[in-house]
Design an enzyme around this catalytic site. Structure first.
Site, PDB file in Angstrom:
ATOM      1  N   HIS A  12       0.910  -0.940  -0.036  1.00 31.82           N
ATOM      2  CA  HIS A  12      -0.034   0.052  -0.015  1.00 31.82           C
ATOM      3  C   HIS A  12       1.061   1.394   0.051  1.00 31.82           C
ATOM      4  O   HIS A  12       0.639   2.094  -0.841  1.00 31.82           O
ATOM      5  CB  HIS A  12      -0.816  -0.087   1.159  1.00 31.82           C
ATOM      6  CG  HIS A  12      -1.764   1.328   1.281  1.00 31.82           C
ATOM      7  ND1 HIS A  12      -3.008   1.232   0.960  1.00 31.82           N
ATOM      8  CD2 HIS A  12      -1.533   2.479   1.698  1.00 31.82           C
ATOM      9  CE1 HIS A  12      -3.587   2.489   1.304  1.00 31.82           C
ATOM     10  NE2 HIS A  12      -2.424   3.033   1.614  1.00 31.82           N
ATOM     11  N   GLU A  13       1.594   1.291   0.866  1.00 31.48           N
ATOM     12  CA  GLU A  13       2.818   2.446   1.074  1.00 31.48           C
ATOM     13  C   GLU A  13       3.361   2.824  -0.201  1.00 31.48           C
ATOM     14  O   GLU A  13       3.762   3.696  -0.656  1.00 31.48           O
ATOM     15  CB  GLU A  13       3.363   2.624   2.343  1.00 31.48           C
ATOM     16  CG  GLU A  13       2.664   2.609   3.646  1.00 31.48           C
ATOM     17  CD  GLU A  13       1.709   3.764   3.727  1.00 31.48           C
ATOM     18  OE1 GLU A  13       2.072   4.592   3.416  1.00 31.48           O
ATOM     19  OE2 GLU A  13       0.834   3.441   4.332  1.00 31.48           O
ATOM     20  N   HIS A  67       1.747   4.555  -2.920  1.00 35.88           N
ATOM     21  CA  HIS A  67       1.727   5.844  -2.812  1.00 35.88           C
ATOM     22  C   HIS A  67       3.341   6.450  -3.641  1.00 35.88           C
ATOM     23  O   HIS A  67       3.580   7.217  -4.279  1.00 35.88           O
ATOM     24  CB  HIS A  67       1.976   6.552  -1.400  1.00 35.88           C
ATOM     25  CG  HIS A  67       0.455   6.494  -0.858  1.00 35.88           C
ATOM     26  ND1 HIS A  67      -0.474   7.014  -1.501  1.00 35.88           N
ATOM     27  CD2 HIS A  67       0.048   5.864   0.235  1.00 35.88           C
ATOM     28  CE1 HIS A  67      -1.811   6.851  -0.666  1.00 35.88           C
ATOM     29  NE2 HIS A  67      -1.258   6.086   0.198  1.00 35.88           N
TER      30      HIS A  67
END
Length: 802
Positions: free
Chosen positions: A565-566, A569
């Protein structure tokens, strides 16, 4: 604090998932989107004299070892200390000591003042044509100090450095507030934007940035008469104070529920002893973990009901704070010329209006309803003849999960972390990025002073031509007093550095660097210098055990998804490199910002991706296909137990948020937040709040995100619905998860634009006009119908918090 900020609006992170919601991302911002410029190349000349040029296979193995082997990392990290001169934090030439923060801020402030003077004095056509770039650079100079200082003051272990970073942050933040009240900047920019002889020479990016800045000026009330502007500032300050109090002072109407100890059967006896009183009663607190355990474990339905109602009933003081906050926001919107706070907030988002958000959410309720009914039917069967109630849900879900966890398949999955060492997962990310987008992660030795902790690893991102395109600092291991929640920080955005800036630095000081010493590269196409995106990833994974014979840090499946997820970004920052920093990377519309990260989670456990990286840390044996199937069956099983109800809960929270922030100013003084909460629950919940209790439940008093994400709480589930659609139709539900054509399509239509393209154009472009959901390109227009269509795509069964 004042109102919304123009040049660098300091807002909470536009949106985050359940785990992200509590993370500190104050330096991120939500930006607006408009017409689409041409995307820029993300490949730059690689400085071979300063970077490792080993073959990719060697880099791949090194990547695993720097995270998995403490002894290898110690040797690797100490090489540079022998032959590399010290540098500043993240290579910033000023940050070699705490005092350097003041110098950094003052140098940046001097550059800002020169730009402001130039803009205010502009009179020639050429000067007006430079204005969009000049103001973008002004924003960049502010961000350089504020973003980095804000991060360092949170993450650095040295109190002196924390204090110095805080002072630098405050200096530039105060100056930014001065700029927000400098009417001449707004007047000059509007004059430039209204002149066709100026705008005809602007690139599409410059036009977008100009409109963003004009909108931000407007949001700062700079166009209002002095008395109205002062009222705007006062309201903004009141909202800030009320919001802070609302978040920090949440309290229940009752602090404890007193029950007989005999009625707590099912609860851990040690916990019973902890809350037991002298007269065979127990005092159950109504906040914290204990009431959750009671709702999950206690057999007595009456106790569960009493605790449930108490934990969902806020104090009257807290409800008053919320209703005052909502009234002030409605007044602020009216002063700004909007029908409601929701209309004001959503005007520059993909949704555009509260009505469109409601269309999306009600459509989503419908697409989720069948799954909810299936889950509740299973729980009803466990309870028997009496109707299932809201206070029963956690109890029977826990029973079903416990039954499942005792199955053979669930026990087998206990060894899954053995295949997910941190280094192996980082290898997997690099291999996936290389397969889909032609970029990979290369471990890089750091210079003395470059990182804030010896455990921080630096990764350079390089493309297939070995050109350097980004820097990632990975602070992934736990340590005392470290913020525990995973997070992505953009410390510096990508941007084109003009020849004029290079010359300016040369004239100032022989040692001055146009990017303060931080990473740069030359664009091989335009031959211009660019500042490269510099990113920090922060997690809290356990250190490799010191006494376990080389055993590395092993991640749970949930932690793997979090890391992916990170990195989603980060990928947006890496590939979304525009000429102007105001629209680079993650600086896009609030309700589009989580799409790359949410979609990235789907890759983490796709069998096609797992086969690229999941290997046993000790034997190097790959994760078997049988185990992959068991993992998928496990996710499906848990999703079928509680996923749809969790989805519905998030949808209801978003509906409540919209209802509160759609109240017009003339009605805001009479708002009854509890009545509205129950109206939404009765209309849309499959397991509604009881409506006949006194006092009525008022859970909205605990909904702290009503402040930080007012009118935008829908954003995460909106992006999740889009991500599910892209996963199914572009990446073919995983079958094309390592397909280069699918990756290039997603990169070219979504990632590489940053915030420089309307989100609907991105979605329509990546789906293509042949997709039934985008027949004849109808999604491009956005609006109510498009929002309703996204609602029909649904959220699947994983559960928002899964």
């Amino acid at each position: 604090m004042g109102g919304p900020k123009l040049l660098m609006p300091l807002r909470p992170r536009p949106w985050t998932c359940r785990t992200c919601l509590q993370r500190l991302h104050s330096a991120r911002r939500s930006l607006k989107t408009a017409a689409s410029p041409s995307p820029q190349s993300t490949s730059f000349e690689y400085n071979r004299s300063a970077h490792n040029t080993q073959k990719s296979t060697t880099d791949d193995e090194t990547l695993r070892r720097v995270f998995d082997s403490p002894s290898f990392w110690k040797e690797f990290s100490q090489r540079s200390s022998l032959h590399t001169k010290p540098t500043g934090l993240v290579q910033n030439q000023y940050l070699t000591s705490p005092e350097g923060f003041r110098t950094f801020a003052n140098v940046s402030l001097h550059k800002c003042q020169a730009i402001v003077h130039k803009v205010l004095a502009a009179s020639t056509l050429e000067e007006y044509r430079d204005m969009a770039r000049d103001l973008d650079r002004l924003s960049d100079l502010l961000c350089r100090v504020i973003d980095l200082s804000d991060f360092i003051r949170v993450i650095h272990p040295d109190p002196q450095v924390q204090e110095a970073a805080t002072q630098a942050y405050a200096l530039m933040f105060d100056y930014m507030n001065v700029l927000n009240t400098t009417t001449g900047l707004n007047d000059q920019l509007k004059k430039a934007a209204a002149n066709p002889d100026v705008t005809s020479h602007w690139s599409a990016e410059e036009k977008i940035v100009a409109q963003i800045l004009i909108k931000d000026f407007s949001n700062s009330a700079i166009h209002m008469p002095p008395n109205e502007r002062q009222r705007f500032v006062n309201l903004s300050n009141e909202i800030s104070q009320l919001g802070s109090n609302f978040v920090n002072a949440a309290e229940p109407a009752k602090s404890h529920v007193v029950v007989g100890t005999n009625s707590l059967r099912g609860l851990d006896p040690l916990l019973v002893q902890q809350i037991k009183r002298w007269n065979r009663t127990a005092s159950v607190p109504t906040m914290g973990m204990i009431p959750r355990l009671v709702l999950r474990s206690v057999h007595d339905e009456g106790v569960r009901k009493d605790v449930y109602l108490a934990t969902r009933t806020s104090s009257s003081r807290q409800i008053k704070r919320l209703e005052q906050l909502l009234a002030k926001r409605a007044e602020l919107a009216q002063l700004s010329g909007y029908a409601s706070f929701g209309h004001m907030t959503l005007s520059d988002k993909m949704a555009k209006s509260p009505e469109a958000v409601s269309n999306f959410l009600t459509s989503l309720v419908g697409s989720n309803r069948q799954f909810v009914h299936e889950e509740l039917a299973q729980l009803q069967g466990m309870k028997g003849s009496s109707p299932l109630q809201a206070w029963d849900h956690a109890y029977y879900v826990h029973q079903r999960v416990m039954q499942y966890s005792q199955s053979r398949r669930s026990r087998e999955l206990s060894i899954v972390p053995e295949f997910f060492s941190l280094g192996t997962v980082m290898q997997g990310l690099s291999r996936l990025f290389n397969r889909l987008y032609g970029v990979r992660l290369v471990p890089q030795e750091t210079a003395p002073g470059e990182t804030w902790n010896p455990d921080v690893r630096r990764l350079d991102v390089v493309d297939e031509a070995e050109r350097h395109i980004a820097v990632i600092y990975c602070d992934l291991f736990s340590r005392p007093n470290k913020h525990p929640n995973p997070a992505h920080f953009t410390l510096r955005c990508s941007r084109e550095i003009s020849n004029q800036e290079v010359a300016e630095c040369a004239s100032m000081d022989q040692s001055a660097h146009p990017n303060d010493g931080m990473a740069t590269a030359v664009d091989p196409q335009s031959k211009t210098l660019r500042q490269l995106p510099t990113i920090a990833l922060v997690c809290d994974f356990p250190d490799p055990p010191a006494t376990s014979a080389g055993r590395p840090s092993l991640l749970s499946e949930h932690s793997v998804r979090t890391l992916f997820h990170e990195m989603g970004h980060a990928l947006h920052s890496i590939l979304g490199q525009t000429r102007l920093q105001s629209i680079s990377g993650t600086r896009c519309a609030t309700d589009f910002a989580e799409l790359p990260s949410v979609l990235m989670e789907r890759f983490a456990t796709a069998p096609e991706v797992l086969s690229m990286y999941a290997r046993h840390w000790q034997t190097d044996q790959p994760l078997s296909e049988n185990m992959m199937r068991s993992m998928e069956q496990d996710r499906t099983a848990h999703g079928s137990i509680y996923g749809a109800v969790e989805n519905e809960a998030q949808i209801l929270m978003a509906l409540v948020d919209q209802a509160y922030h759609s109240v017009p100013a003339e009605a805001a003084g009479k708002i009854d937040s509890t009545a509205i909460y129950h109206q939404v629950s009765q209309a849309h919940s499959s397991l509604p709040e009881p409506s006949d209790t006194q006092p009525p439940t008022s859970w909205q008093g605990f909904f702290g995100h009503l402040y930080g994400y007012g009118a935008t709480y829908y954003s995460y589930i909106f992006d999740r619905a889009i991500a599910n659609k892209l996963w199914e139709d572009v990446f073919q539900s995983g079958q094309a998860s390592v397909d280069r054509n699918a990756g290039e399509r997603y990169k070219n239509e979504v990632l590489r634009w940053g915030g420089g393209r309307n989100g609907w154009d991105c979605v329509a472009g990546v789906l293509g006009s042949g997709n039934p959901s985008n027949a004849d390109g109808r999604l491009v227009e956005g609006g109510d119908d498009a929002m309703r269509e996204v609602g029909r795509w649904g959220l699947g069964r994983d559960g928002v918090s899964g």
